[in-house]
Scaffold this motif. Sequence first.
Motif, PDB file in Angstrom:
ATOM      1  N   GLY A  52      11.490  36.356 -13.692  1.00  0.00           N
ATOM      2  CA  GLY A  52      10.731  34.957 -13.908  1.00  0.00           C
ATOM      3  C   GLY A  52      11.212  33.803 -13.158  1.00  0.00           C
ATOM      4  N   ALA A  53      12.463  33.943 -12.590  1.00  0.00           N
ATOM      5  CA  ALA A  53      13.067  32.873 -11.735  1.00  0.00           C
ATOM      6  C   ALA A  53      12.419  33.006 -10.230  1.00  0.00           C
ATOM      7  N   ALA A  54      12.188  34.347  -9.991  1.00  0.00           N
ATOM      8  CA  ALA A  54      11.530  34.518  -8.534  1.00  0.00           C
ATOM      9  C   ALA A  54      10.073  33.984  -8.480  1.00  0.00           C
ATOM     10  N   VAL A  64       5.586  32.435 -21.783  1.00  0.00           N
ATOM     11  CA  VAL A  64       6.143  33.118 -22.887  1.00  0.00           C
ATOM     12  C   VAL A  64       4.828  33.314 -24.070  1.00  0.00           C
ATOM     13  N   GLU A  65       4.658  34.502 -24.310  1.00  0.00           N
ATOM     14  CA  GLU A  65       3.682  34.689 -25.537  1.00  0.00           C
ATOM     15  C   GLU A  65       4.456  35.182 -26.663  1.00  0.00           C
ATOM     16  N   ASN A  66       3.807  34.828 -27.834  1.00  0.00           N
ATOM     17  CA  ASN A  66       4.025  35.427 -29.335  1.00  0.00           C
ATOM     18  C   ASN A  66       5.531  34.814 -29.576  1.00  0.00           C
ATOM     19  N   LEU A  67       5.695  33.701 -29.181  1.00  0.00           N
ATOM     20  CA  LEU A  67       6.991  33.067 -29.707  1.00  0.00           C
ATOM     21  C   LEU A  67       7.161  32.779 -31.025  1.00  0.00           C
ATOM     22  N   THR A  68       8.112  33.071 -31.664  1.00  0.00           N
ATOM     23  CA  THR A  68       8.408  32.849 -33.046  1.00  0.00           C
ATOM     24  C   THR A  68       9.994  32.511 -33.099  1.00  0.00           C
ATOM     25  N   ILE A  85      13.682  31.316 -16.480  1.00  0.00           N
ATOM     26  CA  ILE A  85      12.571  31.512 -16.115  1.00  0.00           C
ATOM     27  C   ILE A  85      11.501  30.008 -16.146  1.00  0.00           C
ATOM     28  N   ASN A  86      12.463  28.878 -16.600  1.00  0.00           N
ATOM     29  CA  ASN A  86      11.625  27.882 -16.509  1.00  0.00           C
ATOM     30  C   ASN A  86      10.465  27.706 -17.547  1.00  0.00           C
ATOM     31  N   ALA A  87      10.808  28.302 -18.808  1.00  0.00           N
ATOM     32  CA  ALA A  87       9.753  28.351 -20.094  1.00  0.00           C
ATOM     33  C   ALA A  87      10.272  27.230 -20.896  1.00  0.00           C
ATOM     34  N   GLU A  88       9.406  26.575 -21.532  1.00  0.00           N
ATOM     35  CA  GLU A  88       9.831  25.480 -22.537  1.00  0.00           C
ATOM     36  C   GLU A  88       9.690  26.132 -23.732  1.00  0.00           C
ATOM     37  N   VAL A  89      10.579  26.067 -24.498  1.00  0.00           N
ATOM     38  CA  VAL A  89      10.657  26.772 -25.930  1.00  0.00           C
ATOM     39  C   VAL A  89      11.184  25.638 -26.886  1.00  0.00           C
TER      40      VAL A  89
END
Length: 320
Positions: A52-54, A64-68, A85-89
């Motif tokens: 993800g970082a690359a 990100v999918e299916n986040l619970t 991975i620079n994903a906002e959760v």
Amino acid sequence: MRISLPGRAYLADLERFLRLLEDDGKEGFTLVLREGLFSLHPVVLAMIAATGAAADSAGQSTQVENLTVNSSTRYLRRMNVFSHINAEVDISVREHEAAGRFIPVRNILTNGELNDFIKDFVPLLHMEPRDADAVKYVLFELIRNVLEHSGSSTGAFVAAQVSQMNRRLLLGVADAGIGIKRSISRSHRADSDREAISLALRPGITGASPRFGGNETNGGAGLFFLKSMATLSRHHMVVVSGDSMMKLLTQRNPQINANIADDRVTWFSIPNASYRGTAVGIDLQIDSPVGFVELLRRIGQVYHIDVKKQKAARFKPRFS
């Protein structure tokens, strides 16, 4: 690249994770979470972070999918996977003291950062200082090799955790670089990822030099030493690169072998993608009766004997 998560992925069954890698032909990175709970080895976390970082570093999208929100996704959040991975959760966690228990995924780009990681790694070992020094040396060489030869602009990603139930140290190192085949082919012929991994595990063979035994700074020893440690402590080790994975199986009568062909291993071909880089996972018994200083001495003996044999075979006179 899409990475989906299985319900469980440790070294003994890492194939579950590798089967879900998917090269969808699109730019960017997608992490597909499993509905419900899951349990992952630190090497899986390091591989996710590196991939993800690359993508993020190349200006590609990450999602990100299916986040619970459950204990498993809180674990990913606490281990810093989403941030790498620079994903906002939107997941909050109570950050308990990590010292002596685990090290969240850490990105290492410099020797200074590597030294800091090694310093934080020591409390996880719960070993006598001399034995801890032996493990530190091998790990330092492994990660230094990533920094110098992987060709990855995002460096190495490492994570570690102690399993209190069976007193094992679980360690994962991954990068998103050029892979073992391209790296080792600079100096040695390797026609496949499997052949390249086999060469990389052979003492004295390194992509930095065609000489057996390497040179004064690159001896081709890091992976071989790790393999030997896992062998003698009767635990697993995996190496993933390109389309192949080598898994060292537990040894009934453990002995140090220079050639991976003499070890009890299994190979797995990744069906739907190639891993863009290299990943190494290992389990070690932190209260092992085998002293790691003595173990390192025994490994060194096999290392030097095999290097001498390789040199002798290469330069043996041929008569017609």
